[in-house]
Design an enzyme around this catalytic site. Structure first.
Site: not given
Ligand code: PGA
Ligand code: ZN
Length: 419
Positions: A45, A150, A160, A203, A239, A284, A311, A336, A364-366, A387
């Site tokens: 995302s 996710h 999340e 995740e 989130d 978030e 974010d 990030k 982190h990222r997913s 996180k």
């Molecule tokens: P991402 O998202 O899939 O872009 O890493 C995680 C998040 O939204 O915090």
């Molecule tokens: Zn996020």
């Protein structure tokens, strides 16, 4: 004196936790025997304003450029001069958003340079970047139940459902709390859905066939039960990743699973109500990535009792964070490194957040690798929260590294001050 001249750069294609290709970089210094290695994660995302992760031509193109142009310019440079190195990366790339060499190539190189320099000086990375006073451990927040981008169709619309061990006195206890919540959440899901087969999202969070409110109930119960067991407060958090739910044309948030939409006003009501009802510690991206004013409205209503964190709205970008500060959009900022491309740019975002009284939450990222760099950054830069999931090898890589750091700091270790 340690020899910090960059001797060589290697880059290779590796795979992240989703099985997608990403980039790993090794930077050697001195006689070439001291090496720093780092890998870049990737999002599902992603924010519209993030730097471009990979250029046209993908990972292979980044690798080719690292081996040729980037190596030519960086070999011989001083690995101890992080700002200089990061400035060079920008100059070599020549675009505003790392679209030529790729933000992931930039961030992996930037982190590998720092790790090589730290090694050459015989310091752990957190000590090299943060100095003597880097002794605070962040509170780990972990995604224990999830949906959105996710997970699959029948999972909740909210991305999340997160555990925050706010009362933990030691980092290791905080990690344990999140793993307990993760287990208790599974039990809570099974009580509501006997057919639950134990599926997880990207995740490692459970991805059940529940709607957002049922999921919220499961999370709240699990946090309360873990808190009772462990004797300290564990708080639910969320989130929304609301940019992924937002229909720009219609101007509404689409809750696909619930089969309904919420307009921005209803969305703010909904979020504020959940914060009140469940005592959420942290929320978030409750609104989409351009709605600085909506964020401000929510923060003015609930910001005294809940962290409202941006974010996708900020993407670790100083200019966007400045807009958020001016408008009082949030009281926390997600950090990030690969959203912005270098350690220097990331540190600038952390500094700005701290100076302005916003809580920086490193993340982190997913899609992740076992790279543990963000664990060190949290301690080095005094980020009070990290996180990085609750379970799974690529998440545990960061959490276990922080357990080692806590042990290494011994008596000097303390949990960060939250606000
Ligand atoms: P991402 O998202 O899939 O872009 O890493 C995680 C998040 O939204 O915090
Ligand atoms: Zn996020």
């Amino acid at each position: 004196m340690a020899e910090l001249r960059i001797k060589g750069i290697r880059a290779r294609r590796i795979f992240d936790s989703r099985g997608n290709p990403t980039i790993e970089v090794e930077v050697s210094v001195g006689d070439g025997r001291v090496v720093g290695r780092a890998a870049a994660p990737s999002g599902a995302s992603t924010g519209k304003h993030e730097v471009v992760a990979f250029p046209q031509g993908g990972v292979e193109k980044s690798i080719e450029l690292l081996r040729t142009e980037v190596a030519r310019r960086l070999v011989g440079a001083d690995a101890g001069d992080q700002e200089g190195v990061d400035w060079l990366l920008h100059e070599i790339d020549g675009t505003k958003n790392f679209s030529r060499i790729g933000g992931n190539a930039a961030v992996a190189t930037s982190m590998a340079v720092a790790k090589a320099a730290a090694r050459a000086m015989d310091f752990p990375l957190y000590r090299y970047l943060g100095g003597e006073n880097a002794v605070s451990l962040p509170y780990p927040i972990g995604n224990v139940l999830g949906g959105g981008a996710h997970a699959g169709k029948m999972a909740p619309d909210i991305q999340e459902f997160i555990s925050m061990p706010a009362g933990a006195r030691r980092f290791a206890d905080a990690v344990f709390a999140n793993t307990r919540v993760h287990k208790l959440v599974r039990a809570g899901i099974e009580r509501r859905d006997a057919t639950f087969s134990g599926g997880k999202g990207d995740e490692g969070a459970w991805a059940p066939n529940l709607d957002s409110i049922q999921a919220m109930e499961v999370l709240a119960e699990a946090c309360a039960a873990a808190g009772r067991e462990l004797g300290f407060e564990v708080r639910p958090s969320l989130d929304f990743a609301a940019s992924s739910m937002y229909d720009e044309e219609k101007g509404v948030y689409v809750y696909e699973r619930e089969g309904r939409t919420r307009d921005p006003g209803e969305q703010i009501e909904f979020v504020a109500d959940l914060i009140g009802r469940y005592g959420l510690f942290f929320v978030e991206d409750p609104l989409h990535e351009e709605d600085f004013d909506g964020f401000a409205e929510l923060t003015s209503r609930v910001g005294d009792r809940c962290l409202i964190c941006g974010d996708d709205i900020y993407v670790t970008n100083v200019e966007r964070i400045k807009t958020g500060i001016k408008k009082r959009s949030t009281n926390a900022v997600l950090i990030k490194p690969n959203q912005i491309g270098t350690l220097t740019d990331t540190l600038a975002a952390v500094r700005l957040a701290k100076e302005s009284g916003l809580v920086p939450v490193i993340s982190h990222r997913s899609g992740e690798t076992t790279d543990e760099t963000i664990a060190h950054l949290a301690v080095a830069w005094g980020c009070p929260m990290i996180k990085t999931g609750a379970v799974g090898g690529e998440r545990m890589a960061k959490l276990n590294e922080l357990i080692r750091i806590e042990e290494e700091l011994g008596d000097r270790a303390r949990m960060a001050r939250l606000r």
